[in-house]
Design an enzyme around this catalytic site. Structure first.
Site, short mmCIF file in Angstrom:
data_model
loop_
_atom_site.label_atom_id
_atom_site.label_comp_id
_atom_site.label_asym_id
_atom_site.label_seq_id
_atom_site.Cartn_x
_atom_site.Cartn_y
_atom_site.Cartn_z
CB CYS A 51 -0.92 0.00 1.22
SG CYS A 51 -1.78 1.54 1.47
CB CYS A 56 -3.38 2.67 -1.53
SG CYS A 56 -3.59 1.01 -0.92
CE LYS A 59 -4.97 3.52 -6.02
NZ LYS A 59 -5.56 2.21 -6.28
CE1 TYR A 193 -8.18 -3.94 -7.67
CE2 TYR A 193 -7.19 -1.77 -7.80
CZ TYR A 193 -7.40 -2.96 -7.11
OH TYR A 193 -6.83 -3.16 -5.90
CD GLU A 197 -6.80 2.03 -9.20
OE1 GLU A 197 -7.65 2.38 -8.35
OE2 GLU A 197 -5.83 1.32 -8.93
N GLY A 298 -2.30 -9.85 -12.53
CA GLY A 298 -2.64 -10.57 -11.32
C GLY A 298 -1.51 -10.50 -10.32
CG ASP A 340 -3.21 -8.04 -0.50
OD1 ASP A 340 -2.59 -7.31 -1.28
OD2 ASP A 340 -4.24 -7.67 0.10
CG HIS A 478 -28.37 22.13 -3.77
ND1 HIS A 478 -28.39 21.34 -4.89
CD2 HIS A 478 -28.61 23.39 -4.18
CE1 HIS A 478 -28.64 22.12 -5.93
NE2 HIS A 478 -28.77 23.35 -5.54
CD GLU A 483 -27.75 17.93 -4.36
OE1 GLU A 483 -27.04 18.80 -4.88
OE2 GLU A 483 -28.86 18.15 -3.86
#
Lengths: 503, 494
Positions: A51, A56, A59, A193, A197, A298, A340, A478, A483
């Site tokens: 990470c 993460c 990235k 994914y 990214e 992978g 993991d 708002h 919302e």
């Protein structure tokens, strides 16, 4: 006792460090082993795990760099006089990111020291159920014994070994974030994914990027055997959401080679890489040259070097992952695993941290709380982000039958896109609910800016058993994108146009 | 059919003069809505769905500076929408600075052009005005661009820009006339000062600006003006963001101060004079201390008044039909079905007493009211735990109790406040303020540690807060919050 430590954690990543620090809070004697086997390219890094170093954190920072490129374009519409096009220098960004990552490595070292957790920079392997030995980089052997051992060694990117030249010439995410020079014209080859990214931010900073994928985006997830059907991350098999995300990427310049399978990578005289692939649709062989080829096909755990057979820790024969029960316990008493490396769990930092903490609390803190892996929210940080929690539409249909679920959806336009004249056709929200009575929310999917920020609070809602009617009773803030979730009215079943119009 | 009456040959008008207004036997409309803003339009569109004959009357009395706008009300024209877009423009200024650290190269000093921004924003607003006109037309709602006021039972008079008057009758009415900015009542205020009604369409850059007030309007405007590079001062009579959690309010103020906004605390202006003409001109402001006799003076290009808003209820003939208003505030008290003391007259939006002045609240109230009137629904508007966000440079999202109110209601020993500072990942590389972003939740110990207040200070606070508001509505407890996994790496996971 006869063992040196109460707890030995092998692997100083998200799960390992969380477990170690939590155990230390209870006044226990804790040791952490962390070691990074250099990538085939020679890339290595400090404590903190995937990470912090190659996941993460870098990235999201590079994703931010790309988003800022978009903001620079928007800024003109909002009155800022900045002449286009603005150029991006990889090395400035890389240095900023790498410096921050290094500060985190440092921070972790400091924290371990403060909490009196002993840290060994060695690669450990089991010699018996309570003994781990390893060599330091200098070649010195160290032996550590402990009452309890937690394996949290995570995973590393796989190489497609059937593709000639893959390992010699290609890089992976392990290398991408540490490159000192720009990767140039890049070909991320994709199943996960991660590739989307990376392709997303590489395009965003101005690089010529092409994504090659074997089939339809994210369908590969089902085949990626590290994901069991029971605990699927919400975005697996989300065909609709995946195509919206990739549509957006395509309209912003990322090229896609769909249904293509690479066969070989060769180095040219110019130092560029020649990639040859099979196009399944046209049944032809094609070729092109790139500066960089990045594999994201992978991740696999590095369990071989741990010597697990010696102590009898059972792993899944296909994936190599360690089999654990709801207590995070392996087949061997006093040996546990988190993160993991565990079979059937989501591969997320946050679940690893939570599981690690709870494990320490159960071992040393008289707690009996187990980790709840249901309804884990997550986000993919593609140029147009995709956040979700709960079941995908497909999973809900599978579990309850299409007659028993109701899907509310809407295409909306973020206010900030208006003046900036940005395309919002792929901004979309979908809520999957049970059809009966109160209509309990089973899953929420959001594509748009700041998707993670939007989804987080609703993840709490799902944990509270939120129903569609409760969400509708919640007044919106708002003007925000979030919302729009409270304004979902059109069902997929009705077939009506789901485009949001005006206030 | 619509009956248009001319003043001369109208027997009803004659009778009105005599103070006797008959109740019409049949009505021109099922529903007349006075005010085409968030609440009014939501109600109108909903009523049309049930096949009702609806009219919306909307009229904007020009500001003292002569400014006016189209259909849509405050939010669309001079509120939420232009405010958020200008806030975005200011944020982009900051991101331009950040982007250099992320590798983007540009050497020139970046300047901001007010006209480019304002034009883009006004164009967008224009498209919204147009969109509303079309939406009403498509739903067959009659729209009158005229000033509406009651003249007798079930009867309103509509006066348009040209002064032409028409009378209309309806079975029911909804008053949704909203509010307008308050003036100080000091020499020079109406002549030389502007309000938020003028700011968003100002045809010239405001320059060095004094913002008078400490409401969220004042702080949001001061915030984005400073972010666009202007010299901004905020003059505050007493506290910031009255009614909001004061700990959070002070953090917002601190952040703004650190980012270049000047604050003058405990002073009120007593006189505004023009020193030089122009667009903008130069104004001299004289102010007096609230704690002593000290007088100060300052010169500014623009003085923006943001000291509060007054409901438009004094001149719409409410006395003619007997609708009670709070004489001090001008607000209309209603029951929990938005009904005034006159059974066929309802009210929604900012003019309501003791209700939050928010667009989504007005919209929700308007819709639900109409559903109760015409669709047999019994659902009432839920005003509890309404989330909100203040779009200051450091955004603040909140839902539920402030810390003070929670302590007051439940007692300090019965509440637990969990809090944390956080550093958004995106701020690390450009070395932006560490330890400024902050979040806290307030839990009721006696009720299973139920989360009764949520406060977050940081980027995208609105996006973060929305989901939490939904969870709070579902009775979120601390335990459930703890057991929910965060999304990494985002601010909301804090």
């Amino acid at each position: 006792g006869k063992n040196e430590y109460d707890l030995l954690v092998i692997g100083g990543g998200s799960g390992g460090l969380a477990c170690a620090k939590e155990a230390a809070q209870f006044g226990r004697k804790v040791a952490v082993l962390d070691y990074v086997e250099p990538s085939p390219r020679g890339t290595t890094w400090g404590i903190g795990g995937t990470c912090v170093n190659v996941g993460c954190i870098p990235k999201k920072l590079m994703h931010q760099a790309a988003l800022l490129g978009g903001a620079l374009k928007d800024a003109q519409h909002y009155g800022w006089n900045i002449s286009q096009p603005v150029h991006h220098t990889w090395s400035v960004m890389a240095q900023g990111v790498q410096n921050y990552v290094k500060s985190l490595n440092w921070g972790h070292r400091m924290q371990l020291q403060e909490k009196k957790v002993k840290y060994f920079n060695i690669k450990g392997s089991f010699s018996d159920p309570h003994t781990v030995r390893g060599l330091t980089k200098a070649g010195k052997e160290t032996v550590v014994t402990a009452d309890n051992i937690v394996i949290a060694t995570g995973g590393r990117p796989k190489y497609p070994n059937q593709v000639a030249g893959a390992r010699e010439y290609g890089i992976t995410s392990d290398d991408l974030f540490w490159l000192k020079e720009s990767p140039g014209k890049t070909l991320p080859v994709f199943i996960l994914y991660i590739s989307l990214e990376c392709a997303g931010f590489l395009t965003g900073i101005g690089l010529d990027t092409t994504v090659m994928m074997r089939s339809v985006p994210l369908r590969g997830f089902d085949q990626a055997s590290h994901m069991s059907k029971k605990n699927q991350i919400c975005f697996t098999t989300q065909q609709q959401m995946a195509s919206l995300v990739t549509n957006h990427m395509e309209s912003y310049g990322t090229k896609f080679l769909k249904r293509c399978l690479p066969t070989k990578v060769e180095k040219l005289e110019s130092n560029r890489l020649q990639v040859t692939w099979k196009n399944a649709d046209l049944d032809t062989e094609e070729t092109d040259s790139f500066n960089t080829v990045m594999w994201a096909v992978g991740r696999a755990p590095d369990t071989k070097s741990l010597n697990l057979e010696t102590v009898g820790v059972k792993t899944n024969s296909e994936t190599g992952k360690i089999i654990v029960d709801a207590n995070e316990a392996t087949s061997v008493p006093h040996i546990y695993a988190v993160g993991d490396i565990t079979e059937g769990r989501p591969e997320l930092t946050t679940t690893a941290i939570a599981a690690g903490k709870l494990l320490a609390q159960r071992l040393f803190g008289q707690s009996s709380e187990l980790m709840d892996y249901d309804n884990v929210p997550t986000t993919i940080f593609t140029p147009l982000e995709y956040g979700c929690v709960g079941l995908s539409e497909e999973a809900a249909v599978q579990r309850h039958g299409s007659d028993n679920i109701e899907v509310y959806h809407a295409y909306y336009k973020p206010l900030e896109f208006t003046v900036a004249e940005r395309d919002a056709t792929d901004c979309y929200i979908k809520m999957v609910c049970l059809r009966e009575r109160e209509q309990r929310m089973l899953g929420l999917h959001f594509i748009g800016p700041n998707a993670g920020e939007v989804i987080q609070g609703f993840a709490l809602g799902i944990k509270c058993g939120a129903t569609y009617s409760q969400i509708m009773k919640t007044v919106g803030i708002h003007p925000t994108c979030a919302e729009e979730v409270t304004k979902l009215r059109i069902t997929k079943r009705s077939g009506l146009d789901a485009t949001v119009t005006g206030c | 059919s619509v009956q248009a009456h001319k003043e001369e040959d109208n027997p009803q008008k004659t009778m009105e003069v005599n103070g006797l207004m008959p109740v019409p036997d049949s009505y021109d409309y099922d529903l007349i809505i006075i005010g085409g803003g968030s609440g009014g339009l939501a109600a109108a569109k909903e009523a049309a769905k049930y096949g009702k004959k609806v009219m919306v009357m909307d009229f904007v009395t020009p500001t003292p500076q002569g400014n006016s706008w189209g259909l849509g009300g405050t939010c669309v024209n001079v509120g939420c929408i232009p405010k958020k877009l200008m806030h975005q423009a200011a944020l982009l200024g900051q991101t331009l600075q950040d982007s250099r650290k992320f590798g983007w190269e540009f050497t020139e000093e970046v300047k901001h052009n007010w006209m480019t921004m304002t034009e883009s924003i006004q164009n967008y607003i224009g498209s919204l005005n147009w969109g509303y006109r079309v939406a009403l037309r498509d739903k067959k709602v009659t729209y009158e661009n005229a000033y509406g006021e009651f003249v007798g039972p079930h009867t309103v008079k509509a006066t348009n820009k040209k002064g032409t008057e028409k009378l209309y009758t309806a079975e029911r009415f909804i008053i949704a006339t909203g509010e307008r900015p308050r003036y100080l009542g000091i020499p020079g205020d109406k002549e030389y000062c502007i309000s938020s009604d003028d700011l968003f369409s100002l045809p010239y850059c405001p320059g060095k600006t004094l913002v008078v007030g400490a409401s969220y309007v004042a702080l949001e405007c001061a915030g984005f003006l400073a972010g666009l590079g202007l010299d901004v001062t905020v003059m505050v009579r007493s506290i910031l963001l009255r009614g909001f959690d004061q700990d959070m309010a002070n953090r917002i103020g601190e952040y703004m101060k650190e980012h270049g906004v000047h604050f003058i605390r405990k002073f009120v202006p007593i006189k505004v004079e023009q020193v030089g003409e122009g667009t903008p001109g130069l104004l001299k402001v004289t102010a007096k201390s609230t704690t002593g006799n000290q007088i100060i003076e300052g010169e500014y290009n623009t003085v923006l008044l943001a000291i509060g808003r007054n409901p438009c209820t004094r001149k719409i003939g409410l006395d003619k039909v007997g609708v009670n208003i709070n004489e001090t505030t001008g607000k209309i008290p209603v029951n929990d079905e938005e009904q005034t003391n006159v059974p066929y007259i309802y009210a929604v939006g900012d003019i309501l007493q003791d209700k939050l002045e928010l667009t989504p609240v007005a919209i929700q109230a308007g819709k639900l009211l109409v559903q109760r009137l015409y669709a047999g629904s019994t659902t009432k508007c839920d005003y509890v735990n309404v989330p909100t966000t203040v779009f200051t440079p450091l955004e603040y999202g909140a839902c539920g109790y402030s810390e003070e109110t929670a302590v007051e209601k439940f007692g300090e020993e019965n509440i637990e406040v969990y809090h944390s500072y956080f550093w958004p990942l995106e701020w690390t590389v450009p070395s932006r303020d560490n330890n400024k972003c902050y979040a806290k939740i307030i839990c009721n110990i006696q009720d299973n540690e139920r989360v009764i207040g949520f406060h977050v200070l940081g980027p995208n606070a609105g996006e973060v807060t929305q989901g939490f508001a939904a969870a709070i509505k579902c009775g979120l407890t601390k335990k459930q919050l703890d057991s929910t996994i965060g999304i990494h790496p985002v601010c909301a996971e804090v």
